[in-house]
Design an enzyme around this catalytic site. Sequence first.
Site, short mmCIF file in Angstrom:
data_model
loop_
_atom_site.label_atom_id
_atom_site.label_comp_id
_atom_site.label_asym_id
_atom_site.label_seq_id
_atom_site.Cartn_x
_atom_site.Cartn_y
_atom_site.Cartn_z
CE1 TYR A 110 -23.69 10.21 34.80
CE2 TYR A 110 -24.76 10.36 32.66
CZ TYR A 110 -23.61 10.28 33.43
OH TYR A 110 -22.39 10.28 32.81
CD1 TRP A 112 -21.78 14.28 31.32
CD2 TRP A 112 -20.27 15.86 30.78
NE1 TRP A 112 -20.55 13.68 31.16
CE2 TRP A 112 -19.62 14.62 30.82
CE3 TRP A 112 -19.55 17.00 30.45
CZ2 TRP A 112 -18.25 14.49 30.56
CZ3 TRP A 112 -18.20 16.87 30.18
CH2 TRP A 112 -17.56 15.63 30.25
N1 LIG Z 1 -25.65 5.33 22.29
C1 LIG Z 1 -24.88 5.93 23.21
N2 LIG Z 1 -25.46 6.58 24.23
C2 LIG Z 1 -24.69 7.19 25.15
C3 LIG Z 1 -23.28 7.17 25.06
C4 LIG Z 1 -22.69 6.47 23.97
O1 LIG Z 1 -21.45 6.38 23.85
N3 LIG Z 1 -23.52 5.88 23.06
N4 LIG Z 1 -22.53 7.80 26.01
C5 LIG Z 1 -23.11 7.98 27.32
C6 LIG Z 1 -22.33 8.90 28.13
S1 LIG Z 1 -20.68 8.48 28.33
C7 LIG Z 1 -22.85 9.98 28.76
S2 LIG Z 1 -21.86 10.86 29.85
C8 LIG Z 1 -24.25 10.37 28.59
C9 LIG Z 1 -24.47 11.88 28.56
O2 LIG Z 1 -25.79 12.16 28.84
P1 LIG Z 1 -26.24 13.57 29.48
O3 LIG Z 1 -25.16 14.12 30.33
O4 LIG Z 1 -27.59 13.39 30.09
O5 LIG Z 1 -26.38 14.46 28.17
P2 LIG Z 1 -26.41 16.03 27.97
O6 LIG Z 1 -26.87 16.25 26.59
O7 LIG Z 1 -25.10 16.61 28.36
O8 LIG Z 1 -27.56 16.49 28.97
C10 LIG Z 1 -27.47 17.59 29.80
C11 LIG Z 1 -28.81 18.27 29.86
O9 LIG Z 1 -28.74 19.29 30.88
C12 LIG Z 1 -29.29 20.51 30.37
N5 LIG Z 1 -28.62 21.60 31.11
C13 LIG Z 1 -27.43 22.19 30.84
N6 LIG Z 1 -27.16 23.13 31.78
C14 LIG Z 1 -28.20 23.13 32.66
C15 LIG Z 1 -28.49 23.87 33.84
O10 LIG Z 1 -27.71 24.70 34.30
N7 LIG Z 1 -29.66 23.58 34.48
C16 LIG Z 1 -30.54 22.65 34.01
N8 LIG Z 1 -31.65 22.44 34.70
N9 LIG Z 1 -30.28 21.95 32.88
C17 LIG Z 1 -29.13 22.17 32.23
C18 LIG Z 1 -28.99 20.47 28.89
O11 LIG Z 1 -29.86 21.34 28.17
C19 LIG Z 1 -29.19 18.98 28.58
O12 LIG Z 1 -30.51 18.70 28.24
O13 LIG Z 1 -24.76 9.79 27.38
C20 LIG Z 1 -24.59 8.38 27.34
N10 LIG Z 1 -25.30 7.85 26.19
N1 LIG Z 2 -16.74 16.34 21.35
C1 LIG Z 2 -17.15 15.59 22.40
N2 LIG Z 2 -16.22 15.05 23.24
C2 LIG Z 2 -16.64 14.27 24.28
C3 LIG Z 2 -18.00 14.06 24.57
C4 LIG Z 2 -18.95 14.66 23.67
O1 LIG Z 2 -20.18 14.50 23.83
N3 LIG Z 2 -18.49 15.40 22.62
N4 LIG Z 2 -18.38 13.31 25.65
C5 LIG Z 2 -17.40 13.09 26.72
C6 LIG Z 2 -17.81 11.95 27.55
S1 LIG Z 2 -19.15 12.12 28.58
C7 LIG Z 2 -17.14 10.78 27.59
S2 LIG Z 2 -17.64 9.53 28.64
C8 LIG Z 2 -15.96 10.56 26.75
C9 LIG Z 2 -16.09 9.19 26.09
O2 LIG Z 2 -14.90 8.77 25.59
P1 LIG Z 2 -14.91 7.41 24.74
O3 LIG Z 2 -15.73 6.41 25.42
O4 LIG Z 2 -13.52 7.06 24.43
O5 LIG Z 2 -15.61 7.95 23.42
P2 LIG Z 2 -16.36 7.37 22.17
O6 LIG Z 2 -16.38 8.49 21.20
O7 LIG Z 2 -17.65 6.76 22.57
O8 LIG Z 2 -15.45 6.18 21.66
C10 LIG Z 2 -14.13 6.39 21.18
C11 LIG Z 2 -13.86 5.43 20.04
O9 LIG Z 2 -13.89 4.09 20.49
C12 LIG Z 2 -14.07 3.25 19.35
N5 LIG Z 2 -14.78 2.06 19.76
C13 LIG Z 2 -16.10 1.91 20.02
N6 LIG Z 2 -16.39 0.64 20.38
C14 LIG Z 2 -15.21 -0.02 20.35
C15 LIG Z 2 -14.82 -1.37 20.63
O10 LIG Z 2 -15.63 -2.24 20.98
N7 LIG Z 2 -13.49 -1.66 20.52
C16 LIG Z 2 -12.56 -0.75 20.15
N8 LIG Z 2 -11.28 -1.11 20.10
N9 LIG Z 2 -12.90 0.52 19.86
C17 LIG Z 2 -14.20 0.88 19.97
C18 LIG Z 2 -14.88 4.06 18.36
O11 LIG Z 2 -14.24 4.03 17.08
C19 LIG Z 2 -14.92 5.44 18.96
O12 LIG Z 2 -14.68 6.48 18.03
O13 LIG Z 2 -15.86 11.54 25.73
C20 LIG Z 2 -15.99 12.87 26.21
N10 LIG Z 2 -15.69 13.74 25.09
MO LIG Z 3 -19.68 10.19 29.58
#
Ligand SMILES: Nc1nc2c(c(=O)[nH]1)N[C@H]1C(S)=C(S)[C@@H](COP(=O)(O)OP(=O)(O)OC[C@H]3O[C@@H](n4cnc5c(=O)[nH]c(N)nc54)[C@H](O)[C@@H]3O)O[C@H]1N2
Ligand SMILES: Nc1nc2c(c(=O)[nH]1)N[C@H]1C(S)=C(S)[C@@H](COP(=O)(O)OP(=O)(O)OC[C@H]3O[C@@H](n4cnc5c(=O)[nH]c(N)nc54)[C@H](O)[C@@H]3O)O[C@H]1N2
Ligand SMILES: [Mo]
Length: 762
Positions: A110, A112
């Site tokens: 899993y 991005w």
């Molecule tokens: N505490 C907490 N944890 C969270 C979340 C949260 O809200 N709170 N959010 C969650 C969510 S919504 C998400 S989507 C995940 C994201 O988690 P990930 O998608 O696993 O995070 P990334 O840092 O985007 O990891 C991508 C990796 O791919 C590598 N990469 C980039 N391009 C390439 C390529 O072309 N080839 C190869 N081989 N590698 C490459 C990058 O260097 C990086 O290490 O995290 C989750 N974790």
């Molecule tokens: N710059 C930047 N943008 C991103 C990403 C990134 O890594 N960097 N990741 C992308 C990805 S993979 C995803 S999945 C999306 C995620 O999109 P979201 O899930 O919406 O993103 P978050 O920043 O985790 O949360 C948004 C806000 O929700 C509020 N929040 C947290 N917990 C609660 C709760 O229990 N109740 C309420 N009412 N509010 C709460 C927090 O204040 C937080 O700032 O964002 C995407 N956009």
């Molecule tokens: Mo995500």
Amino acid sequence: MTTTRHRTLTNWGAYEVETDGMEITAVHPFAKDPDPSPIGQSLKAVRRSRVERPAIRESWFRHGPGSRPELRGREPFVEVDWDVALDLLASELDRVRTEHGNRAIFGGSYGWASAGRFHHAQSQIHRFLNSIGGYTYSVDDYSIAAGHVITPHVFGLSFDEYMDEQPHFVEISEHTELVVAFGGMPIKNSQVQYGGQGRHMLNSRLETCRDRGVRFVNLSPLAEDFIEAVEAEWVPVRPSTDTALMLALAHSLVIAGLEDENFLDTYCTGWDRFRSYLLGESDGIAKSAEWAGHISGVDADRIRALAADMADRRTLITVSWSVQRTDHGEQAYWMAAALASMLGQVGLPGGGVGFGYGAVGLNGHPVGYHTLPRLRQGKNPVSDFIPVARISDLLLHGGEQFDYDGQRLTYPEIHLVYWAGGNPFHHHQDLNRLADAWRVPDTTVCHEPFWNALARHCDIVLPATTPLERDDVGGSGNDDFVFWMEKVIDPVAEARNDYDIFSELARRIGAGDRFTEGRTSAEWIEHIYTRFQGNHPDYPTLAELQAAGHFQIPEEWIPPLASSLVAFRDDPAGAPLQTPSGRIELFSEMIEGFGYDDCPPHPSWLEPYEWLGNADRYPLHLISNQPKTRLHSQWDHGETSVNGKVDGRERLGINPNDAVDRGLVTGDLVRVFNERGSCLASLLLREDLMPGVVQLPTGAWWDPIEPGGLCRAGNPNVLTRDVGTSKLAQGPTAQTCLVEVERYLGEPSPVRAHEAPVLLSG
Ligand SMILES: Nc1nc2c(c(=O)[nH]1)N[C@H]1C(S)=C(S)[C@@H](COP(=O)(O)OP(=O)(O)OC[C@H]3O[C@@H](n4cnc5c(=O)[nH]c(N)nc54)[C@H](O)[C@@H]3O)O[C@H]1N2
Ligand SMILES: Nc1nc2c(c(=O)[nH]1)N[C@H]1C(S)=C(S)[C@@H](COP(=O)(O)OP(=O)(O)OC[C@H]3O[C@@H](n4cnc5c(=O)[nH]c(N)nc54)[C@H](O)[C@@H]3O)O[C@H]1N2
Ligand SMILES: [Mo]
């Protein structure tokens, strides 16, 4: 100095990257982007923190698979030639599939990865593993796992279909009067789009809505979850209590006689059962405004007034994805659907409920991923899978059973883990538990450009290129631009494209032709683009795209979306929803049949495993939201990310009252801790954060002083808990987390996260 400029696309936008052939000398935003993201500046770090050569953990190299797994993450690596690494890995893959079957390979991988339709790492690894007999895979995602599973039960649509159908920007700006936004619409999140984007539009679209008189209410612990310009009313809500608050809004509607009886009778099933729960007839607890006031911290009168407002005008309820990344996260989405049904506006323009507008940016009409060029991944002959966030459970509990959406499944025994394009040592909860689980397999492998925590924890680390080192074609299903992505510099050190690595491995395992079909990367890009263009004769040819750099798909070329919700509203009998009852399910007999103690058959308030209502030793609720300054853990070592830190550490936001109680001020080095782990951070006092809540963005590369020890860089996933939302979706629950904060009195150990491990020559 002569430099050249090349167009590239990232998951946070398009740029022209300037180079002298070695370094990136400047990064210029795409001219058509009105609101480009500063994250692009981090691309200048392309040569830093790189994995330069194939590297093998010393014990594994000297003594073979399974040797000293407890040393993963802290042992030196032996650098070897590509042929040595590929021979070793090919024979290990062959050993595992021969001795244990392909299901012993976990290839969910899993993550991005990067923008680019051909070199997309997940497509590459899955195609490769399919070509050698398959792998145990993962379903759903970390973003919206609970949403993915509950939505079909309620609306009979997949979550993605629902997102396509929910009110879009034009409808909202023209018809919506009130947006009630749980979790806001944080502008920082719309910087990012899976696959990339030509233009960042959330800012201007929110302003358009404001100019047309749309009113916004931000129900969130953080005021910053809306841009100031829309003048949203901020109603602070305790984290993980949204379901209770929505229940009280629903209760207030009933008490005031404002629910839409006709809609509930005609379009919903289970209103009676749900109503009796709401009123407390079934469990003795009325879900009143006073009741929810105590739980959520929102004043009871405010709840009643908001309910009346919602019934009085065209109202769109929006729920951020973060709200379901909580314990029992399914309930919040189900309850939002119930509340919208009670207002009777589902299927009306600009009404009903929508999910994730901050994350996808109040988008226009989505183009749809199916219409973009893509690499076919083939068929996976293995049927074993896990819900994505059950990775540690999978490794620790091979052979044991688990529940998922009505199914009783078994975790296979995993002997080899293979990752390309994701970072579990960023994304997973309770990293200390993951590190323990990670000791179980014989072999762990990744392709990574950078020496991050994932690479450090693998036995075999193969250096991958970034998009700056290869050509590709790029685009996203949520955007209307298609880009030609031009190689900017030669591969750094010995890095190779994922495709070339997999081609070499497939050849060694006797699946070369199946994987490559005899094509080079360049031939593949031409092939997938031509196939895409064949379906759309109006689109430019590849040569035309390369010459122009990009093209924008005209609105009239985008096929109109048939809205099943609108059709259902027009003709509930003739165009029923694809639920068992054909209606919106406020009570689900199917879920009732699953008999889950943690997922009742109608939306319900279930106390989270930890929250401000039962806080004791750890009195602060931690929000680990998405970082402003990077995409997850990507380019953590780049300038935009580094400039947001203090001495290489993340900043922890805290309300001034909570800081005063602890004798803390901005700039203090603090330890954030609970029973699962601890990290360091630099304190930042914030008036825009509700009392009792602290905020630490995700993505700092995990940097523990010793195994299980203090993380110096401030990765919040040392603190979060690794428990599924419920047996239904088994989604991650990162946003449900209590911590305590104190001044750090030890000698501050410098952050080492961006340094390479000890490398020996082979
Ligand atoms: N505490 C907490 N944890 C969270 C979340 C949260 O809200 N709170 N959010 C969650 C969510 S919504 C998400 S989507 C995940 C994201 O988690 P990930 O998608 O696993 O995070 P990334 O840092 O985007 O990891 C991508 C990796 O791919 C590598 N990469 C980039 N391009 C390439 C390529 O072309 N080839 C190869 N081989 N590698 C490459 C990058 O260097 C990086 O290490 O995290 C989750 N974790
Ligand atoms: N710059 C930047 N943008 C991103 C990403 C990134 O890594 N960097 N990741 C992308 C990805 S993979 C995803 S999945 C999306 C995620 O999109 P979201 O899930 O919406 O993103 P978050 O920043 O985790 O949360 C948004 C806000 O929700 C509020 N929040 C947290 N917990 C609660 C709760 O229990 N109740 C309420 N009412 N509010 C709460 C927090 O204040 C937080 O700032 O964002 C995407 N956009
Ligand atoms: Mo995500």
